[in-house]
Design a protein around this motif. Sequence first.
Motif, PDB file in Angstrom:
ATOM      1  N   GLU A   1       9.883 114.193  98.648  1.00 31.55           N
ATOM      2  CA  GLU A   1       8.787 113.324  99.052  1.00 31.55           C
ATOM      3  C   GLU A   1       9.291 111.883  99.124  1.00 31.55           C
ATOM      4  O   GLU A   1      10.079 111.443  98.307  1.00 31.55           O
ATOM      5  CB  GLU A   1       7.643 113.423  98.051  1.00 31.55           C
ATOM      6  N   LEU A   2       8.806 111.156 100.119  1.00 33.52           N
ATOM      7  CA  LEU A   2       9.208 109.770 100.284  1.00 33.52           C
ATOM      8  C   LEU A   2       8.480 108.870  99.294  1.00 33.52           C
ATOM      9  O   LEU A   2       7.328 109.081  98.984  1.00 33.52           O
ATOM     10  CB  LEU A   2       8.888 109.289 101.699  1.00 33.52           C
ATOM     11  N   ASN A   3       9.170 107.859  98.840  1.00 36.20           N
ATOM     12  CA  ASN A   3       8.603 106.883  97.921  1.00 36.20           C
ATOM     13  C   ASN A   3       8.354 105.591  98.695  1.00 36.20           C
ATOM     14  O   ASN A   3       9.270 105.047  99.303  1.00 36.20           O
ATOM     15  CB  ASN A   3       9.579 106.647  96.767  1.00 36.20           C
ATOM     16  N   LEU A   4       7.118 105.097  98.670  1.00 31.66           N
ATOM     17  CA  LEU A   4       6.762 103.867  99.377  1.00 31.66           C
ATOM     18  C   LEU A   4       7.647 102.700  98.979  1.00 31.66           C
ATOM     19  O   LEU A   4       7.963 101.847  99.814  1.00 31.66           O
ATOM     20  CB  LEU A   4       5.304 103.485  99.076  1.00 31.66           C
ATOM     21  N   ASN A   5       8.049 102.634  97.731  1.00 36.27           N
ATOM     22  CA  ASN A   5       8.836 101.509  97.249  1.00 36.27           C
ATOM     23  C   ASN A   5      10.271 101.516  97.758  1.00 36.27           C
ATOM     24  O   ASN A   5      10.958 100.510  97.664  1.00 36.27           O
ATOM     25  CB  ASN A   5       8.827 101.469  95.718  1.00 36.27           C
ATOM     26  N   ASN A   6      10.741 102.644  98.268  1.00 36.66           N
ATOM     27  CA  ASN A   6      12.104 102.726  98.784  1.00 36.66           C
ATOM     28  C   ASN A   6      12.216 102.229 100.216  1.00 36.66           C
ATOM     29  O   ASN A   6      13.318 102.091 100.730  1.00 36.66           O
ATOM     30  CB  ASN A   6      12.622 104.165  98.723  1.00 36.66           C
ATOM     31  N   ILE A   7      11.081 101.979 100.892  1.00 38.76           N
ATOM     32  CA  ILE A   7      11.089 101.541 102.279  1.00 38.76           C
ATOM     33  C   ILE A   7      10.399 100.191 102.376  1.00 38.76           C
ATOM     34  O   ILE A   7       9.278 100.028 101.921  1.00 38.76           O
ATOM     35  CB  ILE A   7      10.386 102.570 103.189  1.00 38.76           C
ATOM     36  N   ILE A   8      11.089  99.231 102.972  1.00 35.87           N
ATOM     37  CA  ILE A   8      10.579  97.868 103.086  1.00 35.87           C
ATOM     38  C   ILE A   8      10.499  97.492 104.562  1.00 35.87           C
ATOM     39  O   ILE A   8      11.458  97.695 105.308  1.00 35.87           O
ATOM     40  CB  ILE A   8      11.504  96.884 102.351  1.00 35.87           C
ATOM     41  N   TYR A  22      15.713 100.705 103.891  1.00 35.78           N
ATOM     42  CA  TYR A  22      15.447 101.731 102.889  1.00 35.78           C
ATOM     43  C   TYR A  22      16.612 101.790 101.922  1.00 35.78           C
ATOM     44  O   TYR A  22      17.765 101.638 102.292  1.00 35.78           O
ATOM     45  CB  TYR A  22      15.113 103.092 103.489  1.00 35.78           C
ATOM     46  N   ASN A  23      16.263 101.959 100.652  1.00 36.86           N
ATOM     47  CA  ASN A  23      17.226 101.833  99.568  1.00 36.86           C
ATOM     48  C   ASN A  23      17.624 103.176  98.973  1.00 36.86           C
ATOM     49  O   ASN A  23      18.000 103.242  97.817  1.00 36.86           O
ATOM     50  CB  ASN A  23      16.638 100.937  98.465  1.00 36.86           C
ATOM     51  N   THR A  24      17.516 104.201  99.746  1.00 35.79           N
ATOM     52  CA  THR A  24      17.883 105.533  99.284  1.00 35.79           C
ATOM     53  C   THR A  24      18.324 106.329 100.502  1.00 35.79           C
ATOM     54  O   THR A  24      18.253 105.846 101.623  1.00 35.79           O
ATOM     55  CB  THR A  24      16.683 106.200  98.564  1.00 35.79           C
ATOM     56  N   VAL A  25      18.757 107.548 100.303  1.00 32.53           N
ATOM     57  CA  VAL A  25      19.161 108.396 101.423  1.00 32.53           C
ATOM     58  C   VAL A  25      17.906 109.001 102.038  1.00 32.53           C
ATOM     59  O   VAL A  25      17.239 109.828 101.430  1.00 32.53           O
ATOM     60  CB  VAL A  25      20.126 109.502 100.965  1.00 32.53           C
ATOM     61  N   ILE A  26      17.563 108.509 103.226  1.00 40.36           N
ATOM     62  CA  ILE A  26      16.377 108.997 103.932  1.00 40.36           C
ATOM     63  C   ILE A  26      16.793 109.333 105.355  1.00 40.36           C
ATOM     64  O   ILE A  26      17.456 108.541 106.015  1.00 40.36           O
ATOM     65  CB  ILE A  26      15.260 107.928 103.968  1.00 40.36           C
ATOM     66  N   ASP A  27      16.399 110.485 105.821  1.00 43.99           N
ATOM     67  CA  ASP A  27      16.712 110.910 107.177  1.00 43.99           C
ATOM     68  C   ASP A  27      15.512 110.611 108.075  1.00 43.99           C
ATOM     69  O   ASP A  27      14.707 111.486 108.360  1.00 43.99           O
ATOM     70  CB  ASP A  27      17.040 112.406 107.164  1.00 43.99           C
ATOM     71  N   ALA A  71      10.150 111.404 108.285  1.00 42.41           N
ATOM     72  CA  ALA A  71      11.481 111.775 107.816  1.00 42.41           C
ATOM     73  C   ALA A  71      11.473 113.246 107.435  1.00 42.41           C
ATOM     74  O   ALA A  71      10.422 113.882 107.381  1.00 42.41           O
ATOM     75  CB  ALA A  71      11.868 110.915 106.619  1.00 42.41           C
ATOM     76  N   GLU A  72      12.668 113.758 107.155  1.00 42.73           N
ATOM     77  CA  GLU A  72      12.785 115.141 106.684  1.00 42.73           C
ATOM     78  C   GLU A  72      11.949 115.356 105.423  1.00 42.73           C
ATOM     79  O   GLU A  72      11.390 116.412 105.211  1.00 42.73           O
ATOM     80  CB  GLU A  72      14.252 115.463 106.373  1.00 42.73           C
ATOM     81  N   GLN A  73      11.857 114.307 104.585  1.00 41.59           N
ATOM     82  CA  GLN A  73      11.193 114.422 103.290  1.00 41.59           C
ATOM     83  C   GLN A  73       9.678 114.228 103.373  1.00 41.59           C
ATOM     84  O   GLN A  73       8.995 114.348 102.367  1.00 41.59           O
ATOM     85  CB  GLN A  73      11.765 113.372 102.328  1.00 41.59           C
ATOM     86  N   GLY A  74       9.140 113.897 104.539  1.00 42.88           N
ATOM     87  CA  GLY A  74       7.707 113.676 104.671  1.00 42.88           C
ATOM     88  C   GLY A  74       7.431 112.449 105.521  1.00 42.88           C
ATOM     89  O   GLY A  74       8.210 112.105 106.389  1.00 42.88           O
ATOM     90  N   LYS A  75       6.304 111.785 105.250  1.00 40.06           N
ATOM     91  CA  LYS A  75       5.990 110.579 106.003  1.00 40.06           C
ATOM     92  C   LYS A  75       5.442 109.506 105.080  1.00 40.06           C
ATOM     93  O   LYS A  75       4.927 109.795 104.002  1.00 40.06           O
ATOM     94  CB  LYS A  75       5.010 110.865 107.144  1.00 40.06           C
ATOM     95  N   VAL A  76       5.592 108.263 105.536  1.00 44.98           N
ATOM     96  CA  VAL A  76       5.135 107.103 104.792  1.00 44.98           C
ATOM     97  C   VAL A  76       4.396 106.203 105.759  1.00 44.98           C
ATOM     98  O   VAL A  76       4.801 106.062 106.917  1.00 44.98           O
ATOM     99  CB  VAL A  76       6.333 106.333 104.183  1.00 44.98           C
TER     100      VAL A  76
END
Length: 83
Positions: A1-8, A22-27, A71-76
């Motif tokens: 699951e995507l974390n809102l805080n990881n995407i600016i 984004y501060n993590t590995v996100i596809d 993203a692969e992990q979901g949406k934000v």
Amino acid sequence: ELNLNNIILYPSPAEDYFMIQYNTVIDLKKLEIFDIRGRLVSTQSIGINGNLKQYDVSKLAGGVYWVTLFAEQGKVIKRLVIE
């Protein structure tokens, strides 16, 4: 699951462009921009290289928008103000 805080999204308010960082590995796959009334005003595919993307919003009128990132992990959903 995507974390809102990881995407600016910045700058906000934006004028001609905004950046996605984004501060993590996100596809990330694509983004959709909706106006305050929920109308889809832009769709863009997102390539995968690095963790910083710039998007042109110079053709959009000033106001509040919602940016949905898929993203692969979901949406934000993030809020964006355009001047």
